[in-house]
Design an enzyme around this catalytic site. Sequence first.
Site, PDB file in Angstrom:
ATOM      1  N   ASP A  31      -3.101   4.611  -2.144  1.00 60.38           N
ATOM      2  CA  ASP A  31      -4.162   5.099  -1.267  1.00 60.38           C
ATOM      3  C   ASP A  31      -4.560   6.522  -1.622  1.00 60.38           C
ATOM      4  OD1 ASP A  31      -5.595   4.567   1.375  1.00 60.38           O
ATOM      5  OD2 ASP A  31      -4.597   6.465   1.839  1.00 60.38           O
ATOM      6  N   HIS A  67     -10.841  -3.789   2.608  1.00 58.65           N
ATOM      7  CA  HIS A  67     -10.866  -3.587   4.058  1.00 58.65           C
ATOM      8  C   HIS A  67     -11.748  -2.429   4.494  1.00 58.65           C
ATOM      9  CE1 HIS A  67      -8.152  -0.846   2.188  1.00 58.65           C
ATOM     10  NE2 HIS A  67      -8.202  -0.084   3.278  1.00 58.65           N
ATOM     11  N   ASP A  68     -12.322  -1.680   3.570  1.00 57.98           N
ATOM     12  CA  ASP A  68     -13.166  -0.532   3.918  1.00 57.98           C
ATOM     13  C   ASP A  68     -14.652  -0.824   3.719  1.00 57.98           C
ATOM     14  OD1 ASP A  68     -10.976   1.085   4.470  1.00 57.98           O
ATOM     15  OD2 ASP A  68     -10.846   1.845   2.419  1.00 57.98           O
ATOM     16  N   GLU A  85      -6.552   4.062  -5.806  1.00 61.89           N
ATOM     17  CA  GLU A  85      -7.892   4.146  -5.215  1.00 61.89           C
ATOM     18  C   GLU A  85      -8.506   5.450  -5.702  1.00 61.89           C
ATOM     19  OE1 GLU A  85      -9.646   4.012  -0.681  1.00 61.89           O
ATOM     20  OE2 GLU A  85      -8.011   5.349  -1.148  1.00 61.89           O
ATOM     21  N   ASP A 114       0.848  -1.182   0.000  1.00 62.68           N
ATOM     22  CA  ASP A 114       0.000   0.000   0.000  1.00 62.68           C
ATOM     23  C   ASP A 114       0.891   1.242   0.000  1.00 62.68           C
ATOM     24  OD1 ASP A 114      -2.700   1.274   0.568  1.00 62.68           O
ATOM     25  OD2 ASP A 114      -3.078  -0.799   1.180  1.00 62.68           O
TER      26      ASP A 114
HETATM   27  C1  NOJ Z   1      -8.370   4.749   2.138  1.00 60.35           C
HETATM   28  C2  NOJ Z   1      -8.055   3.504   2.895  1.00 60.35           C
HETATM   29  O1  NOJ Z   1      -8.503   2.406   2.157  1.00 60.35           O
HETATM   30  C3  NOJ Z   1      -8.713   3.621   4.231  1.00 60.35           C
HETATM   31  O2  NOJ Z   1      -8.692   2.419   4.956  1.00 60.35           O
HETATM   32  C4  NOJ Z   1      -8.054   4.731   4.993  1.00 60.35           C
HETATM   33  O3  NOJ Z   1      -8.745   4.954   6.179  1.00 60.35           O
HETATM   34  C5  NOJ Z   1      -8.027   6.026   4.175  1.00 60.35           C
HETATM   35  N1  NOJ Z   1      -7.725   5.848   2.792  1.00 60.35           N
HETATM   36  C6  NOJ Z   1      -7.002   6.975   4.727  1.00 60.35           C
HETATM   37  O4  NOJ Z   1      -5.707   6.513   4.412  1.00 60.35           O
END
Ligand code: NOJ
Length: 588
Positions: free
Chosen positions: A207, A343-344, A266, A101
């Site tokens: 990210d 993971h989100d 992302e 990441d």
């Molecule tokens: C996106 C990530 O996937 C997430 O888990 C994170 O909280 C935020 N960016 C901040 O880095």
Amino acid sequence: MSASKPNWWKASTCYQIWPASYKDTNGDGIGDIPGIISTLPYLKDLGVETIWLSPMYDSPQKDMGYDISNYEDVYPPYGTVADMDRLIKECHDRGMKLILDLVINHTSDQHAWFQESRKSKTNEYADWYVWRDPKIINGKRHPPSNWRSIFGGSAWEYCEERDQYYLHLFVKEQPDLNWENEEARKAIYKSAIEFWLNKGIDGFRVDACNLYSKDVLFPDAVTRLHGEEFQPAEDHYINGPRMHEWLREQRQQVLDKYGDILMVGELPFTEAAEVLKYVSAEARELSCVFDFDVVMLGTPNGGGGKKHHTVRHTLPQFKEAIRKVQHLIRGTDAWTTVFLENHDQGRSLSRFATDKPQWREKAAKMLAVLMCTLTGTLFLYQGQEIGMYNHPEHWGVEELRDIDSLNAYNDVKTRHKDDPLWLKKAMKGLQLVGRDNARLPVQWDASANAGFTTGKPWIRVHDDYEAVNVAAQRADPHSPLAFWKKMIALRKQHAELMVFGTDFEVWDFFDQDVFTFTKAHPDGHHKLFVFLNFSDDLQPLHYPHGLEGMKKELLVSNLRQGEEEVGRYLTPWEARVYLVRETVLNGY
Ligand code: NOJ
């Protein structure tokens, strides 16, 4: 790169590992790198070719490692840099790739750069973060603008030493780096990117990669949330004016030295035309991106933590979101991705299909068919291959660990003064989309703590681990795990149609229960017909007009082999894929 020699990452099957919850080997209740290494044979056997490892860097863990205090070190409970060296080698020895990441929109407030930066307005690092003077209104100090953090509350935090505010688009312990400062950019490239590429990793998941460039005038955002002090301000920091310039700079000055590496960004809140600017092969900015239209379905845009307003989407909305991502390659030189979890997000079974016990396994296989027949680089998330699903509705807030979910819950609690109905609503939203759903420990077997740890897990293990686990599914040829393995192999075997297929068309757009699509082989001689039943009922098939009686070959279905046969109708949660050859397509 020419179409005849595609980049390695296009057809690669990728698997995301969230280290804290994957596999613990030393009994501290937290997953670790030796745990990852111990499961490489399992992943290889499943057909995984690339691992995306979520942040394992040193961090105070305010946001599970997305708050990095040292890019060049590893969070001690996960292991050491030597463990990472071993992981890289063990992956490569098996012919697998590893990507990490890349979190460079912000650091932790504990990073040495920020610790220096906050000390004064004149030190060497003073301008490496985004600092602005307070706004004084009627003699009172206010943040420089009304921007709302993505995790709720103000996006600015006051710092006594400088009598200034710093910007944090996420939590206050995640100060945003000042990308306008060239020296800071160079240091980021060196420490976060080159350090690991020099060790031989194969790329990065990037990210928040459209947030670096802000509107440096920091104007107030318009009021969209009435009665709220802080307002969603995406328009002022998403896809900002210098984004493309910096990504190109990074490519030319840094990445080009390392060959064909995977940079998957992302990219939330971005229209298709804008996405293309990042992923067009000619622009050479990113390899491909995670577009969020599918995983954000039903979630309020820009509400900053207002998860209790999340609603279940409709199937046509789901089809529309998938179509957007599939069409990114239509008539362009761009590439796309396939994913339903990370993971989100809540688990895909619970969000997009069903986790009712009687349909769960079949629905998990149906989603496997969907994902393995879509065009783009495929990303699976740990536990998805065994059909892990969201935590039960009866779990209370005390089980949650995620800062975003807790902020959302506490916001409702304060605002509505502990009103039990509001709190129930808050938990309902979090049960559907809360990030902890994906962060529960991987269920390896039916022993205590699902075989994840011999210690006390840092987050509760799903109640259902005795029924849903890797060991049981490895022993069962009809399991979702066995089916995923078969689908991944089939995807490889029919890569031209499944990975690279073109002309994605939806044939039943308004149908609320069935999803039917076709794709074409790039040579124009074959087509895939995919039928998916997203309901608990028997459904008729939507054949593309005039093709109902055509000669077709059943490539795969999720019915239990040897026990069930495909029939005239789609049974609940059934998936079937037909291959239609040139001779039949001639009059098409
Ligand atoms: C996106 C990530 O996937 C997430 O888990 C994170 O909280 C935020 N960016 C901040 O880095």
